[in-house]
Write a protein that holds these residues in place. Structure first.
Motif, PDB file in Angstrom:
ATOM      1  N   SER A 142       6.892   7.129 -22.290  1.00  0.00           N
ATOM      2  CA  SER A 142       7.784   6.925 -21.165  1.00  0.00           C
ATOM      3  C   SER A 142       7.074   7.219 -19.851  1.00  0.00           C
ATOM      4  N   ALA A 143       6.327   8.323 -19.831  1.00  0.00           N
ATOM      5  CA  ALA A 143       5.630   8.702 -18.600  1.00  0.00           C
ATOM      6  C   ALA A 143       4.644   7.619 -18.189  1.00  0.00           C
ATOM      7  N   ALA A 144       3.886   7.091 -19.162  1.00  0.00           N
ATOM      8  CA  ALA A 144       2.899   6.063 -18.846  1.00  0.00           C
ATOM      9  C   ALA A 144       3.580   4.850 -18.230  1.00  0.00           C
ATOM     10  N   ILE A 145       4.707   4.443 -18.825  1.00  0.00           N
ATOM     11  CA  ILE A 145       5.387   3.255 -18.301  1.00  0.00           C
ATOM     12  C   ILE A 145       5.949   3.524 -16.916  1.00  0.00           C
ATOM     13  N   MET A 146       6.475   4.755 -16.725  1.00  0.00           N
ATOM     14  CA  MET A 146       7.005   5.083 -15.408  1.00  0.00           C
ATOM     15  C   MET A 146       5.899   5.024 -14.352  1.00  0.00           C
ATOM     16  N   ILE A 147       4.702   5.489 -14.750  1.00  0.00           N
ATOM     17  CA  ILE A 147       3.598   5.473 -13.786  1.00  0.00           C
ATOM     18  C   ILE A 147       3.225   4.034 -13.434  1.00  0.00           C
ATOM     19  N   VAL A 148       3.223   3.146 -14.453  1.00  0.00           N
ATOM     20  CA  VAL A 148       2.948   1.735 -14.167  1.00  0.00           C
ATOM     21  C   VAL A 148       4.001   1.188 -13.201  1.00  0.00           C
ATOM     22  N   SER A 149       5.267   1.556 -13.436  1.00  0.00           N
ATOM     23  CA  SER A 149       6.332   1.093 -12.541  1.00  0.00           C
ATOM     24  C   SER A 149       6.067   1.553 -11.118  1.00  0.00           C
ATOM     25  N   LEU A 150       5.726   2.832 -10.985  1.00  0.00           N
ATOM     26  CA  LEU A 150       5.459   3.362  -9.649  1.00  0.00           C
ATOM     27  C   LEU A 150       4.277   2.637  -9.018  1.00  0.00           C
ATOM     28  N   LEU A 151       3.274   2.317  -9.862  1.00  0.00           N
ATOM     29  CA  LEU A 151       2.112   1.592  -9.350  1.00  0.00           C
ATOM     30  C   LEU A 151       2.523   0.232  -8.787  1.00  0.00           C
ATOM     31  N   ILE A 152       3.411  -0.448  -9.521  1.00  0.00           N
ATOM     32  CA  ILE A 152       3.869  -1.762  -9.034  1.00  0.00           C
ATOM     33  C   ILE A 152       4.498  -1.618  -7.666  1.00  0.00           C
ATOM     34  N   VAL A 153       5.376  -0.621  -7.540  1.00  0.00           N
ATOM     35  CA  VAL A 153       6.024  -0.398  -6.250  1.00  0.00           C
ATOM     36  C   VAL A 153       4.963  -0.098  -5.193  1.00  0.00           C
ATOM     37  N   GLY A 154       4.007   0.775  -5.554  1.00  0.00           N
ATOM     38  CA  GLY A 154       2.960   1.153  -4.608  1.00  0.00           C
ATOM     39  C   GLY A 154       2.156  -0.040  -4.143  1.00  0.00           C
ATOM     40  N   VAL A 155       1.744  -0.897  -5.107  1.00  0.00           N
ATOM     41  CA  VAL A 155       0.942  -2.061  -4.755  1.00  0.00           C
ATOM     42  C   VAL A 155       1.717  -2.981  -3.828  1.00  0.00           C
ATOM     43  N   GLN A 156       3.012  -3.140  -4.132  1.00  0.00           N
ATOM     44  CA  GLN A 156       3.838  -4.020  -3.293  1.00  0.00           C
ATOM     45  C   GLN A 156       3.930  -3.489  -1.867  1.00  0.00           C
ATOM     46  N   VAL A 157       4.187  -2.178  -1.756  1.00  0.00           N
ATOM     47  CA  VAL A 157       4.301  -1.577  -0.427  1.00  0.00           C
ATOM     48  C   VAL A 157       2.983  -1.734   0.319  1.00  0.00           C
ATOM     49  N   PHE A 158       1.882  -1.479  -0.417  1.00  0.00           N
ATOM     50  CA  PHE A 158       0.569  -1.558   0.190  1.00  0.00           C
ATOM     51  C   PHE A 158       0.287  -2.972   0.704  1.00  0.00           C
ATOM     52  N   SER A 159       0.567  -3.968  -0.170  1.00  0.00           N
ATOM     53  CA  SER A 159       0.243  -5.331   0.251  1.00  0.00           C
ATOM     54  C   SER A 159       1.162  -5.788   1.375  1.00  0.00           C
ATOM     55  N   ALA A 160       2.402  -5.254   1.377  1.00  0.00           N
ATOM     56  CA  ALA A 160       3.312  -5.614   2.464  1.00  0.00           C
ATOM     57  C   ALA A 160       2.776  -5.064   3.785  1.00  0.00           C
ATOM     58  N   LEU A 161       2.300  -3.821   3.740  1.00  0.00           N
ATOM     59  CA  LEU A 161       1.760  -3.210   4.956  1.00  0.00           C
ATOM     60  C   LEU A 161       0.524  -3.960   5.427  1.00  0.00           C
ATOM     61  N   ARG A 162      -0.320  -4.354   4.443  1.00  0.00           N
ATOM     62  CA  ARG A 162      -1.545  -5.029   4.800  1.00  0.00           C
ATOM     63  C   ARG A 162      -1.230  -6.394   5.408  1.00  0.00           C
ATOM     64  N   ALA A 163      -0.220  -7.057   4.810  1.00  0.00           N
ATOM     65  CA  ALA A 163       0.155  -8.373   5.325  1.00  0.00           C
ATOM     66  C   ALA A 163       0.620  -8.265   6.767  1.00  0.00           C
ATOM     67  N   ARG A 164       1.183  -7.119   7.094  1.00  0.00           N
ATOM     68  CA  ARG A 164       1.686  -6.951   8.435  1.00  0.00           C
ATOM     69  C   ARG A 164       0.528  -6.783   9.428  1.00  0.00           C
ATOM     70  N   VAL A 165      -0.495  -6.065   8.950  1.00  0.00           N
ATOM     71  CA  VAL A 165      -1.656  -5.877   9.814  1.00  0.00           C
ATOM     72  C   VAL A 165      -2.385  -7.200  10.005  1.00  0.00           C
ATOM     73  N   ARG A 166      -2.492  -7.953   8.901  1.00  0.00           N
ATOM     74  CA  ARG A 166      -3.175  -9.243   8.995  1.00  0.00           C
ATOM     75  C   ARG A 166      -2.190 -10.361   8.657  1.00  0.00           C
ATOM     76  N   PRO A 167      -1.469 -10.833   9.641  1.00  0.00           N
ATOM     77  CA  PRO A 167      -0.400 -11.803   9.360  1.00  0.00           C
ATOM     78  C   PRO A 167      -0.903 -13.086   8.712  1.00  0.00           C
ATOM     79  N   SER A 168      -2.195 -13.368   8.870  1.00  0.00           N
ATOM     80  CA  SER A 168      -2.713 -14.610   8.320  1.00  0.00           C
ATOM     81  C   SER A 168      -2.693 -14.597   6.801  1.00  0.00           C
ATOM     82  N   ALA A 169      -2.645 -13.413   6.212  1.00  0.00           N
ATOM     83  CA  ALA A 169      -2.719 -13.321   4.756  1.00  0.00           C
ATOM     84  C   ALA A 169      -1.361 -13.537   4.091  1.00  0.00           C
ATOM     85  N   VAL A 170      -0.334 -13.805   4.883  1.00  0.00           N
ATOM     86  CA  VAL A 170       1.016 -13.884   4.311  1.00  0.00           C
ATOM     87  C   VAL A 170       1.179 -15.095   3.403  1.00  0.00           C
TER      88      VAL A 170
END
Lengths: 506, 137
Positions: free
Chosen positions: A472-500
């Protein structure tokens, strides 16, 4: 290993029983037909025929619905290649190279390659299913409610964020689906929730009404007066469909890579078919030595995504059947049908309903072969069908939807539900919200809540239980990673709008 | 911007419904409601840079199509209750077919008659659906 082969043999004996074979054939035929017709997809086809299955034995019922699913994919490729009609989002990417090939007069070859890629990928997917399912079941027996909850959460998260469009919108839709799933009588306490005083709602919102509202009515509302009649003068003969040796050789490796992409994505819960085909196409273009040919009629651009979509279709059934966790909306519908039939999908399904499980696997093979046999002589008919104008088709489909919903409970109340969901769905679609996660959330909602509550009861209200057990813990960590990656890429897209604008297509 | 306001309203509605529930069976609805509310706020907050990408031309208003499709379904329910399967079938096909600008009244009439025939043959005669052909409600 040997046991699996033995079971598979048993499966063939089930799948080849005349009545099962007939329903399987019926399923692939309907699926193929619906796949060819623009504006209708596997989801609407399955939900339209679902009421019919209530009166059927579970084995033929599932065989038929599964047949519709993979049958519609064969059909979808035809429209995409010959008419540039991405009537089904997963095939949108096939248009990119399929239609240029048609314009060059090689439409038949493209269709032939798509078909070969399909059957190859499907066979591979089925083989994976035969050997992986029993293994997965062994693991699945060790899973408690906490693990099941975590896996479902991961599936929902992946389904919401990897659908087309903005991840946040996908998550919002998943949550909406979960909320819709709550309507009705609470299993644990008997309290009516969100019924608004309507006794009809105590029995939950009807799955068929929700699905047909969101995917049938909403689609018609969106497409009316927009889909133009196309085609005319198109002729594809049986002879044109054989690709030359050079073309086959060119398509073979992309086919293999596409199959692997599809298998991988099929095994991951929540990843939709559209993302799968886009990834397969993107990969092919990236590793190609001649990337400029893509979009101008590269046969690889047809072979790889078609293979990916078919292997994914088959592999998708693994988590649905052995864990009871559907990977995409179509699987959610099939899971819903199983539940209505009184069959609880999950690790015990393979042993308790061996006829169903192995019969289904064997029917995949039978069905895929039937499809090739069907498509080769009937290709001319399908091409003619493609020319049925939308303006004649959608009123008839609307009627079938209405009567289909009526027949689930012999009541008109569910038709009202579908009208409501149709309008809501159309508005959401117009606002670029993906509607597929709603269905996933709806089907998983009650299961999610039940497992959540059960694990909390077992842990005496300790929320950390989901991180305390290793799986369960491993899967939860993967879930958190997905959220993290999404937040990260959203922030990055904002810095570089061309990557949207990474999303290919339109 | 209107679009976004609407989206927020949808989220907000869901939120207040969730919070009204009793704690026991209401736990899940409340959690979901709060989450949905938060995601809604996040959508509104992040949506500004994308606002320019909303292409007005892509979504031309099709009031006739929308109206006819919705009306045909509503009429199906009403006529199904107070008229029976036959008139309901005829009306749902006829009215929704009129929603497409390229269909003439004659087209719609032919289509509706054909579907009604199919309906009687398939659903009433072959499948024996529990739905009277004519009824008075």
């Amino acid at each position: 290993m040997l046991q699996s082969l033995h079971d598979l043999w048993y499966g063939f004996s089930i799948a080849l029983q005349p009545s099962n074979l007939m329903w399987s054939f019926f399923g692939v035929l309907i699926g193929n037909l619906i796949g060819v017709l623009p504006g209708l997809g596997a989801l609407s086809a399955i939900s339209m025929l679902m009421p019919l299955t209530y009166a059927m034995h579970p084995v033929p019922a599932i065989l038929m619905l599964a047949g519709i699913f993979y049958g519609s994919q064969y059909g979808g490729a035809i429209g995409a290649i010959l008419l540039n009609l991405p009537s089904h989002p997963p095939h949108a990417v096939t248009c990119l190279d399929g239609f240029p090939l048609t314009k060059q007069g090689k439409g038949g070859t493209a269709l032939g390659i798509a078909m070969i890629a399909s059957i190859f990928a499907a066979s591979f997917g089925i083989t994976v299913m035969v050997f992986a399912s029993p293994l997965l079941v062994k693991i699945a027996f060790k899973l408690g409610p906490a693990e099941i909850f975590s896996i479902m959460l991961l599936g929902l998260l992946a389904g919401g964020t990897m659908a087309r469009g903005a991840p946040l919108k996908g998550i919002a839709m998943t949550l909406l689906g979960l909320l819709i799933g709550l309507v009705g009588t609470d299993v644990n306490s008997g309290v009516f929730r969100f019924t608004f005083g309507l006794p009809e709602l105590a029995d939950r919102i009807e799955l068929v009404a929700l699905a047909l509202g969101l995917f049938g009515v909403a689609d018609f509302l969106r497409n009316v007066n927009r889909i133009q009649a196309v085609g005319g003068g198109l002729r594809v003969r049986f002879r044109d469909m054989w690709p030359s040796k050079a073309e086959l050789k060119q398509a073979f490796l992309p086919m293999l890579r596409g199959t692997l992409v599809g298998t991988l994505f099929g095994a991951m819960p929540g990843t939709g078919p559209t993302i799968t085909t886009f990834v397969a196409y993107g990969l092919e273009r990236k590793i190609s030595k001649t990337p400029w040919r893509f979009g101008a009629g590269a046969i690889e651009g047809v072979a790889s995504p078609e293979a990916a979509s078919h292997s994914k279709t088959q592999v998708d059934f693994i988590p649905t059947m052995s864990l009871g966790i559907p990977g995409d909306p179509v699987m959610a519908l099939i899971l819903g049908t199983l539940l209505i039939q009184g069959i609880q999908p999950g690790p015990q399904l393979i042993s308790e309903h061996a006829d169903l499980f192995w019969g289904l696997i064997a029917s995949f093979w039978v069905g895929n072969i039937l499809l090739v046999l069907l498509n080769v002589p009937l290709i001319g008919l399908w091409v003619r069908l493609l020319r049925i104008p939308y303006r004649f088709m959608f009123p008839c489909a609307l009627f079938f939807i209405a009567i289909g919903i009526y027949s689930t409970n012999n009541s008109l109340f569910e038709v009202n539900e579908a009208i409501l969901f149709g309008i809501v769905g159309a508005i959401l679609l117009a606002l670029d919200f993906p509607v597929a996660p709603i269905l996933l959330g709806y089907v998983l909602g009650p299961l999610l809540e039940e497992n959540f509550r059960r694990s909390l009861v077992l842990s005496h209200g300790d929320l950390l239980v989901f991180f305390g057990r290793p799986i369960s813990a491993a899967i939860m960590i993967v879930s958190l990673l997905i959220v993290g990656v999404q937040v990260f890429s959203a922030l990055r897209a904002r810095v570089r709008p061309s990557a949207v604008n990474v999303h290919a297509g339109h | 911007m209107i679009v976004l306001g609407l989206a927020a309203a949808v989220q907000g509605r869901a939120y207040s419904f969730g919070a009204l529930q009793r704690p026991g069976p209401g736990f899940f609805p409340v959690v979901l409601g709060v989450l949905l509310g938060l995601v809604g706020v996040a959508i509104v907050a992040t949506a500004q840079p994308m606002a320019s990408s909303i292409d007005e031309g892509r979504y031309s208003r099709e009031w006739r199509g929308w109206g006819c499709i919705t009306l045909s379904l509503v009429l199906f329910v009403l006529l199904g209750k107070y008229g029976g399967l036959l008139p309901a079938t005829f009306v749902i096909v006829f009215v929704s077919a009129l929603g497409d600008r390229r269909n003439t009244v004659k087209d719609a009439l032919t289509l509706a008659l054909a579907m009604t025939t199919i309906c009687v043959l398939v659903f009433w005669w072959a499948l024996k659906l529990q739905f009277p052909l004519f009824t008075r409600g």
